[in-house]
Design a protein around this motif. Structure first.
Motif, PDB file in Angstrom:
ATOM      1  N   GLU A   1     -12.884  -8.207   3.305  1.00  0.00           N
ATOM      2  CA  GLU A   1     -12.847  -7.212   2.224  1.00  0.00           C
ATOM      3  C   GLU A   1     -12.855  -5.793   2.796  1.00  0.00           C
ATOM      4  OE1 GLU A   1     -12.501  -7.363  -0.952  1.00  0.00           O
ATOM      5  OE2 GLU A   1     -12.868  -9.457  -1.508  1.00  0.00           O
ATOM      6  N   GLU A   2     -13.629  -5.580   3.859  1.00  0.00           N
ATOM      7  CA  GLU A   2     -13.714  -4.243   4.453  1.00  0.00           C
ATOM      8  C   GLU A   2     -12.363  -3.803   5.005  1.00  0.00           C
ATOM      9  OE1 GLU A   2     -15.766  -6.748   5.089  1.00  0.00           O
ATOM     10  OE2 GLU A   2     -17.577  -6.031   4.051  1.00  0.00           O
ATOM     11  N   GLU A   3     -11.686  -4.735   5.672  1.00  0.00           N
ATOM     12  CA  GLU A   3     -10.362  -4.418   6.223  1.00  0.00           C
ATOM     13  C   GLU A   3      -9.376  -4.097   5.104  1.00  0.00           C
ATOM     14  OE1 GLU A   3      -6.717  -6.517   8.747  1.00  0.00           O
ATOM     15  OE2 GLU A   3      -8.600  -7.608   8.415  1.00  0.00           O
ATOM     16  N   LEU A   4      -9.411  -4.887   4.024  1.00  0.00           N
ATOM     17  CA  LEU A   4      -8.475  -4.664   2.924  1.00  0.00           C
ATOM     18  C   LEU A   4      -8.756  -3.364   2.203  1.00  0.00           C
ATOM     19  CD1 LEU A   4      -6.045  -6.276   1.877  1.00  0.00           C
ATOM     20  CD2 LEU A   4      -7.457  -7.508   3.516  1.00  0.00           C
ATOM     21  N   ILE A   5     -10.013  -2.990   2.062  1.00  0.00           N
ATOM     22  CA  ILE A   5     -10.332  -1.715   1.415  1.00  0.00           C
ATOM     23  C   ILE A   5      -9.732  -0.556   2.207  1.00  0.00           C
ATOM     24  CG2 ILE A   5     -12.219  -0.109   0.892  1.00  0.00           C
ATOM     25  CD1 ILE A   5     -13.866  -2.533   0.016  1.00  0.00           C
ATOM     26  N   LYS A   6      -9.819  -0.638   3.537  1.00  0.00           N
ATOM     27  CA  LYS A   6      -9.225   0.408   4.374  1.00  0.00           C
ATOM     28  C   LYS A   6      -7.712   0.474   4.173  1.00  0.00           C
ATOM     29  CE  LYS A   6     -12.659   0.260   8.118  1.00  0.00           C
ATOM     30  NZ  LYS A   6     -12.884  -0.053   9.561  1.00  0.00           N
ATOM     31  N   ILE A   7      -7.078  -0.689   4.119  1.00  0.00           N
ATOM     32  CA  ILE A   7      -5.625  -0.734   3.914  1.00  0.00           C
ATOM     33  C   ILE A   7      -5.256  -0.145   2.566  1.00  0.00           C
ATOM     34  CG2 ILE A   7      -3.661  -2.297   3.549  1.00  0.00           C
ATOM     35  CD1 ILE A   7      -4.968  -4.153   5.650  1.00  0.00           C
ATOM     36  N   LEU A   8      -6.006  -0.500   1.529  1.00  0.00           N
ATOM     37  CA  LEU A   8      -5.680  -0.064   0.173  1.00  0.00           C
ATOM     38  C   LEU A   8      -6.035   1.388  -0.089  1.00  0.00           C
ATOM     39  CD1 LEU A   8      -6.784  -3.315  -1.656  1.00  0.00           C
ATOM     40  CD2 LEU A   8      -4.459  -2.379  -1.621  1.00  0.00           C
ATOM     41  N   LYS A   9      -6.872   1.988   0.736  1.00  0.00           N
ATOM     42  CA  LYS A   9      -7.214   3.399   0.571  1.00  0.00           C
ATOM     43  C   LYS A   9      -6.159   4.336   1.167  1.00  0.00           C
ATOM     44  CE  LYS A   9     -12.247   3.419   0.052  1.00  0.00           C
ATOM     45  NZ  LYS A   9     -13.542   3.849   0.645  1.00  0.00           N
ATOM     46  N   ALA A  10      -5.187   3.793   1.875  1.00  0.00           N
ATOM     47  CA  ALA A  10      -4.145   4.614   2.491  1.00  0.00           C
ATOM     48  C   ALA A  10      -3.237   5.225   1.423  1.00  0.00           C
ATOM     49  CB  ALA A  10      -3.332   3.776   3.465  1.00  0.00           C
ATOM     50  N   ASN A  11      -2.516   6.265   1.791  1.00  0.00           N
ATOM     51  CA  ASN A  11      -1.597   6.922   0.860  1.00  0.00           C
ATOM     52  C   ASN A  11      -0.394   6.052   0.534  1.00  0.00           C
ATOM     53  OD1 ASN A  11      -3.172   9.254   0.733  1.00  0.00           O
ATOM     54  ND2 ASN A  11      -2.145  10.156   2.514  1.00  0.00           N
ATOM     55  N   GLU A  12      -0.064   5.137   1.442  1.00  0.00           N
ATOM     56  CA  GLU A  12       1.040   4.210   1.224  1.00  0.00           C
ATOM     57  C   GLU A  12       0.543   2.788   1.440  1.00  0.00           C
ATOM     58  OE1 GLU A  12       4.611   5.131   3.302  1.00  0.00           O
ATOM     59  OE2 GLU A  12       4.541   7.255   2.796  1.00  0.00           O
ATOM     60  N   VAL A  13       0.822   1.913   0.494  1.00  0.00           N
ATOM     61  CA  VAL A  13       0.377   0.519   0.561  1.00  0.00           C
ATOM     62  C   VAL A  13       1.609  -0.378   0.511  1.00  0.00           C
ATOM     63  CG1 VAL A  13      -0.925  -1.302  -0.602  1.00  0.00           C
ATOM     64  CG2 VAL A  13      -1.819   1.042  -0.555  1.00  0.00           C
ATOM     65  N   LYS A  14       1.718  -1.273   1.504  1.00  0.00           N
ATOM     66  CA  LYS A  14       2.854  -2.185   1.539  1.00  0.00           C
ATOM     67  C   LYS A  14       2.409  -3.599   1.195  1.00  0.00           C
ATOM     68  CE  LYS A  14       6.712  -3.840   4.367  1.00  0.00           C
ATOM     69  NZ  LYS A  14       7.468  -3.685   5.618  1.00  0.00           N
ATOM     70  N   ILE A  15       3.153  -4.209   0.287  1.00  0.00           N
ATOM     71  CA  ILE A  15       2.941  -5.606  -0.091  1.00  0.00           C
ATOM     72  C   ILE A  15       4.169  -6.392   0.353  1.00  0.00           C
ATOM     73  CG2 ILE A  15       2.674  -7.217  -2.018  1.00  0.00           C
ATOM     74  CD1 ILE A  15       1.302  -4.909  -3.549  1.00  0.00           C
ATOM     75  N   SER A  16       3.940  -7.470   1.111  1.00  0.00           N
ATOM     76  CA  SER A  16       5.044  -8.288   1.611  1.00  0.00           C
ATOM     77  C   SER A  16       4.967  -9.683   0.996  1.00  0.00           C
ATOM     78  CB  SER A  16       4.994  -8.403   3.138  1.00  0.00           C
ATOM     79  OG  SER A  16       5.013  -7.126   3.736  1.00  0.00           O
ATOM     80  N   VAL A  17       6.098 -10.173   0.511  1.00  0.00           N
ATOM     81  CA  VAL A  17       6.176 -11.497  -0.096  1.00  0.00           C
ATOM     82  C   VAL A  17       7.296 -12.279   0.576  1.00  0.00           C
ATOM     83  CG1 VAL A  17       6.528 -12.819  -2.212  1.00  0.00           C
ATOM     84  CG2 VAL A  17       5.362 -10.592  -2.313  1.00  0.00           C
ATOM     85  N   SER A  18       6.967 -13.444   1.107  1.00  0.00           N
ATOM     86  CA  SER A  18       7.969 -14.326   1.691  1.00  0.00           C
ATOM     87  C   SER A  18       8.059 -15.586   0.839  1.00  0.00           C
ATOM     88  CB  SER A  18       7.588 -14.688   3.131  1.00  0.00           C
ATOM     89  OG  SER A  18       8.512 -15.619   3.669  1.00  0.00           O
ATOM     90  N   LEU A  19       9.279 -15.957   0.441  1.00  0.00           N
ATOM     91  CA  LEU A  19       9.473 -17.069  -0.492  1.00  0.00           C
ATOM     92  C   LEU A  19       9.917 -18.359   0.189  1.00  0.00           C
ATOM     93  CD1 LEU A  19      11.284 -15.075  -3.286  1.00  0.00           C
ATOM     94  CD2 LEU A  19       8.891 -15.737  -3.230  1.00  0.00           C
ATOM     95  N   GLY A  20      10.506 -18.262   1.384  1.00  0.00           N
ATOM     96  CA  GLY A  20      10.919 -19.453   2.114  1.00  0.00           C
ATOM     97  C   GLY A  20      12.019 -20.257   1.466  1.00  0.00           C
ATOM     98  N   LEU A  21      12.890 -19.597   0.712  1.00  0.00           N
ATOM     99  CA  LEU A  21      13.933 -20.326  -0.016  1.00  0.00           C
ATOM    100  C   LEU A  21      15.342 -20.037   0.475  1.00  0.00           C
ATOM    101  CD1 LEU A  21      12.622 -19.895  -3.684  1.00  0.00           C
ATOM    102  CD2 LEU A  21      12.351 -21.882  -2.182  1.00  0.00           C
ATOM    103  N   GLY A  22      15.572 -18.861   1.061  1.00  0.00           N
ATOM    104  CA  GLY A  22      16.929 -18.489   1.449  1.00  0.00           C
ATOM    105  C   GLY A  22      16.924 -17.224   2.275  1.00  0.00           C
ATOM    106  N   GLU A  23      18.072 -16.516   2.255  1.00  0.00           N
ATOM    107  CA  GLU A  23      18.232 -15.306   3.060  1.00  0.00           C
ATOM    108  C   GLU A  23      18.120 -14.034   2.234  1.00  0.00           C
ATOM    109  OE1 GLU A  23      18.504 -15.485   6.358  1.00  0.00           O
ATOM    110  OE2 GLU A  23      18.324 -17.679   6.127  1.00  0.00           O
ATOM    111  N   GLY A  24      17.886 -14.161   0.941  1.00  0.00           N
ATOM    112  CA  GLY A  24      17.841 -12.990   0.075  1.00  0.00           C
ATOM    113  C   GLY A  24      16.617 -12.127   0.330  1.00  0.00           C
ATOM    114  N   GLN A  25      16.786 -10.816   0.134  1.00  0.00           N
ATOM    115  CA  GLN A  25      15.672  -9.902   0.314  1.00  0.00           C
ATOM    116  C   GLN A  25      15.764  -8.758  -0.678  1.00  0.00           C
ATOM    117  OE1 GLN A  25      15.895  -8.257   4.311  1.00  0.00           O
ATOM    118  NE2 GLN A  25      18.108  -8.506   4.338  1.00  0.00           N
TER     119      GLN A  25
END
Length: 407
Positions: free
Chosen positions: A362-386
């Motif tokens: 939780e401590e690590e995630l709070i630091k990440i989420l307090k940044a001015n820019e937050v990146k969320i990555s989602v991998s679906l494992g279905l194909g080559e689309g992005q």
């Protein structure tokens, strides 16, 4: 293609940086104090491309500007006001938009059919034409940094910052410059929304080719942002290319086409991200990257759904690593998913792997989420689309700003 100099960002440059453009901005009296009237002019008629709101209710200026873009394929000037959208204003609103076009034509001594009109602000109020009539004559065009800043300031509404960007590239060994200035802070969804984007370039390119490029790039940039889920009536992105760089006419077959296309795309992406970052009341830019989708279209759909989720946006605002909201948005996006193949990261922190929760700090995630820019990555494992999409957090200030917008 020149591989050593494809795209270069130019600092302290703006909408007048390409050869042959001048601009002006001033306070004429539509708004109480801030600048509210702007003019952008090319020395010669320019090839033009445009994309506009998908809202069925469209403001009067769009009728005028669409005629210029789609009927003539040439534009030499744009007159812009902020503080009043001139939308849902009936026949009088159309007459006022044409009058703005005529006033600019008279000032510049050019045919009205070469002049576009854009407005942004409150919907449903009749335009104050007296300040515009008086103001057009007082606009002082110039090519300095200050003139470009005046223009950028005059198109803003609830924006907290100007949005300018400039890049250059080499085409036929000649420097080609592409600059952009935009406004937008709220009502940004699903395809542009209350945003105005103006892009200038001295590249030599025909309107039809420019239009095809802009339409493609818009899907990857301006149409990949969201602030609040509302779609407005005045969305406009215009590109003017006056050819004064004197390169050979650009087409997709030109050996330096990639240089031009990439530069135009990065200008559009800069402006789009600046709008998302400056969402009304926002404190953070959110980027959602999706890989492994069945297609790019589905990848973009999922990314846009996640970044547009009010629950995801409020979780980011509250520094809450609630990945359940992210996976729920993936599920209701309408795209194809396999729950057992989904992997999710917030920043560099792995939250879900192949559908299974992963222990996290939780401590690590709070630091990440307090940044001015937050990146969320989602991998679906279905194909080559992005897909990529940008948005912002949803804050208390957003409610306050929009609860008193007309006042």
């Amino acid at each position: 293609m020149n591989t050593l100099y494809e795209v270069r960002k130019l600092s302290s440059k703006n909408i007048v940086s390409p050869k042959g453009f001048a601009a002006a901005g001033m306070h004429c009296g539509i708004k109480h104090k801030k600048k509210d009237l702007a003019l952008l002019v090319s020395e010669v008629p320019a090839s033009v491309a445009g994309v506009f709101t998908t809202n069925a209710i469209q403001a009067a200026p769009l009728k005028v500007t669409k005629e210029v873009v789609y009927r003539t394929g040439k534009m030499q000037a744009l007159i812009v006001n902020s503080g009043n959208a001139n939308a849902c204003t009936g026949k009088q609103g159309i007459a006022d938009a044409y009058e703005m076009q005529s006033l600019a034509a008279l000032k510049l001594g050019i045919d009205p059919s070469l002049i576009g009109v854009a407005s942004t602000g409150v919907i449903g109020e009749m335009m104050k034409m007296e300040p515009i009539r008086a103001g057009v004559g007082k606009l002082e065009l110039g090519k300095t940094l200050e003139h470009g800043i005046d223009f950028a300031q005059a198109i803003l509404t609830t924006d907290t910052v100007m949005k300018n960007t400039t890049y250059s590239t080499l085409i036929d060994g000649k420097e080609v410059v592409i600059s952009g200035s935009a406004k937008g802070s709220g009502m940004i969804e699903p395809n542009m929304a209350t945003m105005l984007g103006f892009i200038t370039t001295d590249a030599n390119i025909e309107s039809e080719v420019l239009q095809a490029a802009l339409s493609e790039i818009t899907d990857l940039t301006f149409n990949a942002i969201t602030v609040d889920g509302d779609t407005s009536t005045n969305d406009t992105v215009i590109v003017m290319a006056n050819g004064l760089a004197e390169n050979e006419t650009l087409t997709p077959e030109h050996p330096d086409w990639h240089n031009f296309y990439s530069t135009l795309q990065v200008v559009a992406e800069d402006l789009a991200k600046a709008i998302a970052r400056d969402g009304e009341g926002a404190t953070k830019l959110i980027e959602v990257e999706v890989v492994g989708a069945f297609s790019d279209e589905e990848g973009r759909k999922i990314a846009k759904t996640v970044v547009g989720s009010p629950l995801v946006k409020t979780a980011v605002f509250g520094n809450d690593a609630n990945w359940g909201r992210i996976i729920a948005a993936v599920g209701y996006s309408g795209a194809s998913v396999d729950p057992e193949k989904i992997t999710i990261k917030i920043g560099n922190a792995l939250m879900v792997e192949n559908g299974e929760p992963v222990p996290f700090s939780e401590e690590e995630l709070i630091k990440i989420l307090k940044a001015n820019e937050v990146k969320i990555s989602v991998s679906l494992g279905l194909g080559e689309g992005q897909g990529l999409a940008w948005g912002c957090d949803l804050t208390y200030d957003y409610v306050q700003i929009n609860a008193s917008y007309r006042s």
